[in-house]
Enzyme design. Sequence first.
Site, short mmCIF file in Angstrom:
data_model
loop_
_atom_site.label_atom_id
_atom_site.label_comp_id
_atom_site.label_asym_id
_atom_site.label_seq_id
_atom_site.Cartn_x
_atom_site.Cartn_y
_atom_site.Cartn_z
N ASP A 140 0.86 -1.17 0.00
CA ASP A 140 0.00 0.00 0.00
C ASP A 140 0.91 1.23 0.00
OD1 ASP A 140 -2.92 0.96 2.00
OD2 ASP A 140 -1.82 2.02 0.43
N ASP A 151 -3.59 6.93 -3.65
CA ASP A 151 -3.49 5.94 -2.58
C ASP A 151 -4.05 4.64 -3.15
OD1 ASP A 151 -5.08 5.75 0.75
OD2 ASP A 151 -3.68 4.41 -0.32
N GLU A 348 -7.10 -1.50 -3.12
CA GLU A 348 -7.49 -0.09 -2.97
C GLU A 348 -7.21 0.68 -4.26
OE1 GLU A 348 -5.12 2.05 -0.05
OE2 GLU A 348 -6.72 3.50 0.21
O1 LIG Z 1 -6.76 4.16 8.17
S1 LIG Z 1 -6.51 5.56 7.96
O2 LIG Z 1 -5.69 6.20 8.95
C1 LIG Z 1 -7.98 6.36 7.84
C2 LIG Z 1 -8.30 7.55 8.41
C3 LIG Z 1 -9.63 7.96 8.13
C4 LIG Z 1 -10.31 7.07 7.35
S2 LIG Z 1 -9.28 5.77 6.95
N1 LIG Z 1 -5.73 5.68 6.54
C5 LIG Z 1 -5.15 6.95 6.19
C6 LIG Z 1 -3.63 6.88 6.31
C7 LIG Z 1 -3.03 7.14 7.52
C8 LIG Z 1 -1.65 7.11 7.62
C9 LIG Z 1 -0.89 6.79 6.50
F1 LIG Z 1 0.44 6.75 6.60
C10 LIG Z 1 -1.49 6.50 5.28
C11 LIG Z 1 -2.87 6.54 5.19
C12 LIG Z 1 -6.19 4.78 5.50
C13 LIG Z 1 -5.06 4.23 4.70
N2 LIG Z 1 -3.94 3.74 5.19
C14 LIG Z 1 -3.22 3.34 4.11
N3 LIG Z 1 -3.91 3.56 2.99
N4 LIG Z 1 -5.06 4.14 3.35
MN LIG Z 2 -3.65 2.93 1.06
MN LIG Z 3 -6.40 4.63 1.90
#
Ligand SMILES: O=S(=O)(c1cccs1)N(Cc1ccc(F)cc1)Cc1ncn[nH]1
Ligand SMILES: [Mn+2]
Ligand SMILES: [Mn+2]
Length: 367
Positions: A140, A151, A348
């Site tokens: 990811d 993303d 994703e």
């Molecule tokens: O789970 S999350 O924190 C989120 C926050 C609100 C709704 S989903 N997140 C956002 C994120 C947070 C930190 C990162 F370093 C990168 C992304 C989703 C995600 N993680 C990886 N890909 N997408």
């Molecule tokens: Mn992601």
């Molecule tokens: Mn994401």
Amino acid sequence: KKKKVQTEPPTIPVSVFFPSKTYPEGEVCEYKDDNLWRTTDEEKRALERQNYDIYNDARRASEVHRQVRSYARKNIKPGMTMTEICEMIENGTRTLVEANGFDSGIAFPTGCSLNHCAAHYTPNAGDKIVLQYGDVCKIDFGVHVNGRIIDSAFTLTFDPVYDNLLAAVKDATNTGIREAGIDVRLGEIGAAIQEVMESYEVEIGGKTFQVKPIRNLTGHSIEQYKIHGTKAVPIVNNGDPTKMEEGEFFAIETFGSTGRGIVRYDMETSHYARAYDIPKIPIRLPRAKALFDTINREFGTLPFCRRYLDRVGEDKYLLALKSLCDSGHVEGYPPLVDVKGSYTAQYEHTLILRPTRKEVLSRGDDY
Ligand SMILES: O=S(=O)(c1cccs1)N(Cc1ccc(F)cc1)Cc1ncn[nH]1
Ligand SMILES: [Mn+2]
Ligand SMILES: [Mn+2]
Ligand SMILES: [Mn+2]
């Protein structure tokens, strides 16, 4: 004249392949039923012309994502350390996007979460973990151009025993993408995703599992330089009546599991991001103040990991980093794990709800 092709490993910036500086559209989908008028509406078409640069920046980031992940899928093998895997992806991304300050670069840490760990694991310095043949690895990673973040994630396996788990999640994510649209309620999308995910079974080690959506993970809206906006796209029916709106970017991501279908925080934190709204209280610790200045200068609101602090010359920063998290200046994102022994998978994509049509920016011929 010989057609220019990307090297292996990738070294040619994608701008070289597009001298016209016009980047290829992603997968374009007409909206459903009561929004079909948008395709021809003059006002909507004019609005799109105004936003051309935003779309073009996102498309350039998407092309980088496709070329980097194509190389990664082919060259990640059991026996490689998680660090080697992440550096392969990060080197490729920085080169192909011509990383340059806040104009373009890596959008967030390279996730390589394994097995029962669903998200937000990337190695910290000293991590010796080696990828195994029987692992289920979620790759990811993010690319941005002028803060337009792509993303996108896929699941990497070597053992075909997991094929039905991956098929369930790929189908669920594509269902979420299909259901997404202007004025569509987020809870409705979650219901459609859940129904598809739960229609799959997978047999592992002589045990048959019905694939479960991980009900406390979501997709999310994306804003400029902000990986998560204010809207969360559920992967179960949570009844959220909030609607998707014209012009919004969304990461549509689903997670399937053979475990409980619920994740909790565990293991050492590697992912961090500066808070979008900085607390008023002044930072007293000099080391914390200095670290906060580095974070602002290097990352702004883009998430980072400890390895990214290491590479810009920071060291002995853990106490200062903890202090910044305690005061709310920085948010930690610990790894998200289901129960030990379970297997989790993810797919994703990032899409945009353009005024005239839906564009799945990160779509490739791989997933
Ligand atoms: O789970 S999350 O924190 C989120 C926050 C609100 C709704 S989903 N997140 C956002 C994120 C947070 C930190 C990162 F370093 C990168 C992304 C989703 C995600 N993680 C990886 N890909 N997408
Ligand atoms: Mn992601
Ligand atoms: Mn994401
Ligand atoms: Mn947050």
